[in-house]
Design an enzyme around this catalytic site. Structure first.
Site, PDB file in Angstrom:
ATOM      1  N   ASN A   7       0.869  -1.226  -0.107  1.00 13.22           N
ATOM      2  CA  ASN A   7       0.055   0.003   0.098  1.00 13.22           C
ATOM      3  C   ASN A   7       0.863   1.292  -0.023  1.00 13.22           C
ATOM      4  O   ASN A   7       1.480   1.720   0.834  1.00 13.22           O
ATOM      5  CB  ASN A   7      -0.849  -0.030   1.347  1.00 13.22           C
ATOM      6  CG  ASN A   7      -1.551   1.015   1.628  1.00 13.22           C
ATOM      7  OD1 ASN A   7      -1.934   1.950   0.461  1.00 13.22           O
ATOM      8  ND2 ASN A   7      -2.297   1.435   2.557  1.00 13.22           N
ATOM      9  N   TRP A   8       1.043   1.608  -1.182  1.00 16.30           N
ATOM     10  CA  TRP A   8       2.040   2.965  -1.379  1.00 16.30           C
ATOM     11  C   TRP A   8       1.399   4.254  -0.518  1.00 16.30           C
ATOM     12  O   TRP A   8       2.285   5.082  -0.602  1.00 16.30           O
ATOM     13  CB  TRP A   8       2.367   3.122  -2.749  1.00 16.30           C
ATOM     14  CG  TRP A   8       3.073   2.130  -3.579  1.00 16.30           C
ATOM     15  CD1 TRP A   8       3.288   0.931  -2.925  1.00 16.30           C
ATOM     16  CD2 TRP A   8       3.362   2.032  -4.689  1.00 16.30           C
ATOM     17  NE1 TRP A   8       4.182  -0.006  -3.867  1.00 16.30           N
ATOM     18  CE2 TRP A   8       4.135   0.731  -5.076  1.00 16.30           C
ATOM     19  CE3 TRP A   8       3.340   3.005  -5.873  1.00 16.30           C
ATOM     20  CZ2 TRP A   8       4.653   0.439  -6.235  1.00 16.30           C
ATOM     21  CZ3 TRP A   8       3.892   2.608  -7.189  1.00 16.30           C
ATOM     22  CH2 TRP A   8       4.633   1.432  -7.303  1.00 16.30           C
ATOM     23  N   LYS A   9       0.070   4.189  -0.268  1.00 13.22           N
ATOM     24  CA  LYS A   9      -0.486   5.586   0.111  1.00 13.22           C
ATOM     25  C   LYS A   9      -0.472   6.503  -0.938  1.00 13.22           C
ATOM     26  O   LYS A   9      -0.344   6.322  -2.148  1.00 13.22           O
ATOM     27  CB  LYS A   9      -0.015   5.807   1.332  1.00 13.22           C
ATOM     28  CG  LYS A   9      -0.105   4.603   2.383  1.00 13.22           C
ATOM     29  CD  LYS A   9      -0.168   4.956   3.667  1.00 13.22           C
ATOM     30  CE  LYS A   9      -0.021   3.522   4.464  1.00 13.22           C
ATOM     31  NZ  LYS A   9      -0.055   3.774   6.107  1.00 13.22           N
ATOM     32  N   HIS A  82      -9.547   1.195   5.084  1.00 11.82           N
ATOM     33  CA  HIS A  82      -8.110   1.522   5.447  1.00 11.82           C
ATOM     34  C   HIS A  82      -8.657   2.531   6.613  1.00 11.82           C
ATOM     35  O   HIS A  82      -9.239   3.529   6.456  1.00 11.82           O
ATOM     36  CB  HIS A  82      -7.199   2.067   4.549  1.00 11.82           C
ATOM     37  CG  HIS A  82      -5.879   1.920   5.094  1.00 11.82           C
ATOM     38  ND1 HIS A  82      -5.473   3.079   5.977  1.00 11.82           N
ATOM     39  CD2 HIS A  82      -4.771   1.033   5.045  1.00 11.82           C
ATOM     40  CE1 HIS A  82      -4.123   2.600   6.290  1.00 11.82           C
ATOM     41  NE2 HIS A  82      -3.822   1.455   5.826  1.00 11.82           N
ATOM     42  N   GLU A  84      -6.931   4.872   7.431  1.00 11.75           N
ATOM     43  CA  GLU A  84      -6.841   6.419   7.125  1.00 11.75           C
ATOM     44  C   GLU A  84      -8.080   6.762   6.336  1.00 11.75           C
ATOM     45  O   GLU A  84      -8.120   7.938   6.422  1.00 11.75           O
ATOM     46  CB  GLU A  84      -5.518   6.430   6.257  1.00 11.75           C
ATOM     47  CG  GLU A  84      -4.275   6.264   6.933  1.00 11.75           C
ATOM     48  CD  GLU A  84      -2.901   5.718   6.538  1.00 11.75           C
ATOM     49  OE1 GLU A  84      -2.760   5.884   5.304  1.00 11.75           O
ATOM     50  OE2 GLU A  84      -1.973   5.290   7.069  1.00 11.75           O
ATOM     51  N   GLU A 153      -5.272  -4.693  10.863  1.00 11.42           N
ATOM     52  CA  GLU A 153      -4.534  -3.421  11.022  1.00 11.42           C
ATOM     53  C   GLU A 153      -4.838  -2.909  12.164  1.00 11.42           C
ATOM     54  O   GLU A 153      -5.560  -1.924  12.215  1.00 11.42           O
ATOM     55  CB  GLU A 153      -4.423  -2.636   9.693  1.00 11.42           C
ATOM     56  CG  GLU A 153      -4.026  -3.222   8.464  1.00 11.42           C
ATOM     57  CD  GLU A 153      -3.599  -2.080   7.612  1.00 11.42           C
ATOM     58  OE1 GLU A 153      -2.018  -2.651   7.064  1.00 11.42           O
ATOM     59  OE2 GLU A 153      -4.060  -1.167   7.210  1.00 11.42           O
ATOM     60  N   GLY A 159       2.399   2.543  10.918  1.00  9.88           N
ATOM     61  CA  GLY A 159       3.541   3.352  10.726  1.00  9.88           C
ATOM     62  C   GLY A 159       4.248   3.862  12.021  1.00  9.88           C
ATOM     63  O   GLY A 159       4.913   5.174  12.002  1.00  9.88           O
ATOM     64  N   SER A 190       3.376  -1.648  10.706  1.00 17.45           N
ATOM     65  CA  SER A 190       4.853  -1.687  10.738  1.00 17.45           C
ATOM     66  C   SER A 190       5.545  -2.958  10.363  1.00 17.45           C
ATOM     67  O   SER A 190       6.456  -3.586  11.092  1.00 17.45           O
ATOM     68  CB  SER A 190       5.260  -1.423  12.135  1.00 17.45           C
ATOM     69  OG  SER A 190       4.827  -0.004  12.493  1.00 17.45           O
ATOM     70  N   GLY A 211       2.876  -0.936   4.458  1.00 23.38           N
ATOM     71  CA  GLY A 211       2.738   0.430   3.949  1.00 23.38           C
ATOM     72  C   GLY A 211       4.360   0.797   3.777  1.00 23.38           C
ATOM     73  O   GLY A 211       4.865   0.937   2.638  1.00 23.38           O
ATOM     74  N   GLY A 212       4.838   1.617   4.789  1.00 30.23           N
ATOM     75  CA  GLY A 212       6.074   2.231   4.694  1.00 30.23           C
ATOM     76  C   GLY A 212       7.108   1.548   4.171  1.00 30.23           C
ATOM     77  O   GLY A 212       7.785   2.039   2.870  1.00 30.23           O
TER      78      GLY A 212
END
Ligand code: PGA
Length: 226
Positions: A7-9, A82, A84, A153, A159, A190, A211-212
């Site tokens: 997930n590159w966001k 998600h 976010e 999640e 993150g 994470s 993600g990150g």
């Protein structure tokens, strides 16, 4: 085979997209990349997903992109719910359910995200929250939802560098599988090269949502090759 979703966001450009797509093969896992929509056409040779879709089929919804459009643009999957989106766009379970119905009608596979906040975690309410987020799903998914996964999640792990213990992950994954029969459950929050192997080794973990670490080509390559 486990499934690893990136997930590159709202990150990246076409140079990074090219590097990350190249780093995504070979792998013994099923790899799905979810870039921002503008980078879909730059992310070649991999299975693609989107990070969200509209709750409407079509019409006067400026800025929105429909599930059918995502399908036409090459997406096979879509991430829904998600944290976010729930947090910054006030997405409710009812809205997410509408998106889910439209996405499955458009033959997109669905990755539905659930998870509790830190306050809910500390209050011992994680299972109640996740159960509520799953409450619109039938216990037995219809054949039209054959391509469906849940991503657990915990919001406090996204993150932050914090992760639940392996035992906590396993307990929640078993709990989710008790709510929805025969569902694949990914862990997210994470995930990085240092912990991917032990997380994937948990039998109730069918894969990971990253993600990150999914936008750093060298970290991503290590995850893909784990
Ligand atoms: P993270 O994000 O890997 O950076 O914690 C995971 C996610 O939000 O899907």
């Amino acid at each position: 085979m486990k499934t690893i979703v990136a997930n590159w966001k709202m990150n990246g450009g076409h140079v990074l997209a090219h590097a990350l797509a190249a780093a995504s093969t070979p792998s013994k896992h099923k790899i799905i990349l979810c870039p921002p929509l503008t980078l879909l056409s730059h992310t070649k040779g991999v299975t693609l997903g989107a990070q969200d879709c509209s709750a409407e089929h079509k019409g006067a919804y400026t800025g929105d992109v429909s599930a059918a459009m995502l399908k036409e643009a090459g997406c096979e999957w879509v991430i829904l719910g998600h944290s976010e989106r729930r947090q910054h766009h006030q997405e409710t379970d009812a809205l997410i359910q509408r998106k889910l119905d439209i996405a499955s009608a458009s033959h997109l596979g669905i990755i539905l995200c659930v998870g509790e906040s830190l306050a809910e975690h500390e209050a011992g309410k994680a299972e109640d929250i996740v159960k509520k987020q799953l409450s619109f799903l039938p216990r037995h998914l219809p054949p039209t939802m054959r391509h469906f996964m849940i991503a657990y999640e915990p919001v406090w792990a996204i993150g932050t560098g914090l992760t639940p213990t392996n035992e906590q992950i396993d307990t929640m994954h078993q709990f989710i599988k008790a709510q929805v029969a025969d569902v694949k459950v990914l862990y997210g929050g994470s995930v990085k090269p240092e912990n991917i192997q032990e997380i994937l080794a948990i039998p109730s973990v069918d894969g990971a949502l990253v993600g990150g670490a999914s936008i750093d080509p060298s970290a991503w390559k290590k995850i893909v090759q784990s």
